[in-house]
Design a protein around this motif. Structure first.
Motif, PDB file in Angstrom:
ATOM      1  N   LEU A 127       0.827  -1.206   0.000  1.00 57.13           N
ATOM      2  CA  LEU A 127       0.000   0.000   0.000  1.00 57.13           C
ATOM      3  C   LEU A 127       0.865   1.261   0.000  1.00 57.13           C
ATOM      4  N   GLU A 128       2.008   1.227   0.683  1.00 57.45           N
ATOM      5  CA  GLU A 128       2.911   2.367   0.648  1.00 57.45           C
ATOM      6  C   GLU A 128       3.411   2.618  -0.773  1.00 57.45           C
ATOM      7  N   LEU A 129       3.745   1.544  -1.476  1.00 55.19           N
ATOM      8  CA  LEU A 129       4.187   1.672  -2.863  1.00 55.19           C
ATOM      9  C   LEU A 129       3.058   2.177  -3.752  1.00 55.19           C
ATOM     10  N   ALA A 130       1.838   1.683  -3.485  1.00 60.00           N
ATOM     11  CA  ALA A 130       0.692   2.094  -4.288  1.00 60.00           C
ATOM     12  C   ALA A 130       0.415   3.587  -4.135  1.00 60.00           C
ATOM     13  N   ILE A 131       0.500   4.088  -2.925  1.00 53.10           N
ATOM     14  CA  ILE A 131       0.266   5.518  -2.701  1.00 53.10           C
ATOM     15  C   ILE A 131       1.303   6.347  -3.458  1.00 53.10           C
ATOM     16  N   LEU A 171      -6.423   3.543 -12.760  1.00 47.95           N
ATOM     17  CA  LEU A 171      -5.032   3.254 -12.438  1.00 47.95           C
ATOM     18  C   LEU A 171      -4.645   1.807 -12.716  1.00 47.95           C
ATOM     19  N   TYR A 172      -5.614   0.939 -12.914  1.00 48.30           N
ATOM     20  CA  TYR A 172      -5.344  -0.496 -12.882  1.00 48.30           C
ATOM     21  C   TYR A 172      -4.883  -1.081 -14.214  1.00 48.30           C
ATOM     22  N   VAL A 223       2.451 -11.495 -12.403  1.00 49.21           N
ATOM     23  CA  VAL A 223       2.199 -10.083 -12.132  1.00 49.21           C
ATOM     24  C   VAL A 223       2.340  -9.289 -13.424  1.00 49.21           C
ATOM     25  N   GLY A 224       1.574  -8.225 -13.535  1.00 48.82           N
ATOM     26  CA  GLY A 224       1.710  -7.308 -14.659  1.00 48.82           C
ATOM     27  C   GLY A 224       2.820  -6.298 -14.413  1.00 48.82           C
ATOM     28  N   ARG A 225       3.587  -6.006 -15.447  1.00 49.42           N
ATOM     29  CA  ARG A 225       4.729  -5.096 -15.306  1.00 49.42           C
ATOM     30  C   ARG A 225       4.317  -3.744 -14.759  1.00 49.42           C
ATOM     31  N   ARG A 226       3.146  -3.238 -15.149  1.00 52.32           N
ATOM     32  CA  ARG A 226       2.718  -1.905 -14.711  1.00 52.32           C
ATOM     33  C   ARG A 226       1.621  -1.956 -13.645  1.00 52.32           C
ATOM     34  N   ASP A 227       1.648  -2.994 -12.845  1.00 52.85           N
ATOM     35  CA  ASP A 227       0.702  -3.069 -11.726  1.00 52.85           C
ATOM     36  C   ASP A 227       1.067  -1.978 -10.720  1.00 52.85           C
ATOM     37  N   TRP A 228       0.142  -1.061 -10.469  1.00 53.22           N
ATOM     38  CA  TRP A 228       0.428   0.059  -9.578  1.00 53.22           C
ATOM     39  C   TRP A 228       0.181  -0.281  -8.114  1.00 53.22           C
ATOM     40  N   VAL A 229      -0.691  -1.248  -7.834  1.00 47.26           N
ATOM     41  CA  VAL A 229      -1.138  -1.457  -6.457  1.00 47.26           C
ATOM     42  C   VAL A 229      -0.429  -2.636  -5.785  1.00 47.26           C
ATOM     43  N   HIS A 255      -2.708  -4.450 -13.558  1.00 46.72           N
ATOM     44  CA  HIS A 255      -3.063  -5.326 -12.441  1.00 46.72           C
ATOM     45  C   HIS A 255      -3.768  -6.608 -12.885  1.00 46.72           C
ATOM     46  N   SER A 256      -4.098  -6.723 -14.177  1.00 48.89           N
ATOM     47  CA  SER A 256      -4.949  -7.839 -14.610  1.00 48.89           C
ATOM     48  C   SER A 256      -4.427  -8.527 -15.863  1.00 48.89           C
TER      49      SER A 256
END
Length: 283
Positions: A127-131, A171-172, A223-229, A255-256
């Protein structure tokens, strides 16, 4: 079908041969998820596996009986295993469902034959990384009060949960398609009680990293390379801790990857499971 599992009516769907190895997949998004995603993702495996997907308690069309804890959700998975009449299962989960899959593995290690994870984390540090990722993106303007209420479990009602999800869903994806995103928002089932429980009660206590080196079954981490969360680093942590695990990064996914690179995702998962849970030899 409806099954009473640990005293709670769950919405359950089962596909594939009754004598096939059992795969139980847990959906993501506590409070915003349903069996629709794992049905789409793992349903194609029903040619060989007995695939069980379900709405977790408090989610989708299932009854809402607290607690919505990781311990309870993992216990519900094990009760489904017992209902299926098997000793071992392939356990699968993406996003928040990956949390529950990992919780199941460390709580019920004797009943796991293989693990399939997608875009998840072994603790709440993502979550810290996601923020930080949300602050550094320019795809959408963040309404920070709403954003913080979402991620701290301070959602007012189901309509508020839907509205907050609509704000952050851009964002996903690897490539943002507003129409497709809004279609997913409208197709969702929103249960704010379960969502709030995840972040008020579960999040700070979630950390399975110390137990992962003892996992002794084949594990696929995707995992997706550009997964933000749940960024790539979260999956790298899991893969680094579970001995012999396989990590696959999908380069054109957020993310998907199960949707964004569907054909390749299906190929990777099926190839892994063919190695991890081989079909019986025919005479």
């Amino acid at each position: 079908m409806e099954l009473v599992i640990n005293g709670c009516r769950l919405n359950v769907e089962v596909y594939g041969p009754e004598d096939g190895p059992v795969l139980i997949a847990h959906h993501g998004g506590g409070g915003i998820g349903s069996l629709a995603e794992p049905k789409s993702t793992f349903g194609p495996l029903a040619d060989r596996f007995r695939v069980i997907v379900f709405d977790a308690r408090g989610c989708g069309l299932s009854e809402g009986i607290a607690p919505y804890s990781h311990e309870q959700w993992a216990a519900d998975v094990d009760a489904l295993r017992q209902w299926a009449g098997v000793e071992k299962i392939v356990v699968a989960g993406g996003s928040y469902g990956g949390f529950i899959a990992l919780e199941y593995v460390v709580r019920y290690p004797d009943h796991v034959s293989a693990i399939v994870l997608r875009d998840t984390s072994a603790d709440g540090s993502n979550l810290e990384l996601a923020i930080e990722n949300a602050r550094n993106q320019d795809r959408v303007e963040i309404h920070w009060d709403n954003f913080n209420r979402y991620w701290t479990g301070n959602i007012y009602d189901d309509d508020d949960l839907k509205a907050r999800w609509a704000e952050i869903i851009p964002l996903y994806d690897y490539e943002y398609d507003p129409a497709a995103s809004m279609a997913r928002v409208e197709a969702g089932i929103y249960r704010h009680e379960a969502h709030n429980w995840c972040f008020q009660h579960n999040w700070d206590a979630y950390d399975v990293k110390p137990q992962l080196p003892s996992v002794q079954v084949p594990t696929l981490v995707t995992v997706g390379r550009r997964d933000w969360v749940t960024p790539v680093s979260s999956s790298e942590t899991i893969a680094g801790l579970i001995p012999g695990s396989e990590l696959v990064v999908f380069e054109k996914s957020g993310h998907s990857p199960q949707f964004e690179e569907r054909d390749e995702f299906q190929r990777v998962v099926r190839a892994f499971l063919d190695r991890a849970v081989p079909a019986p030899a025919t005479v």
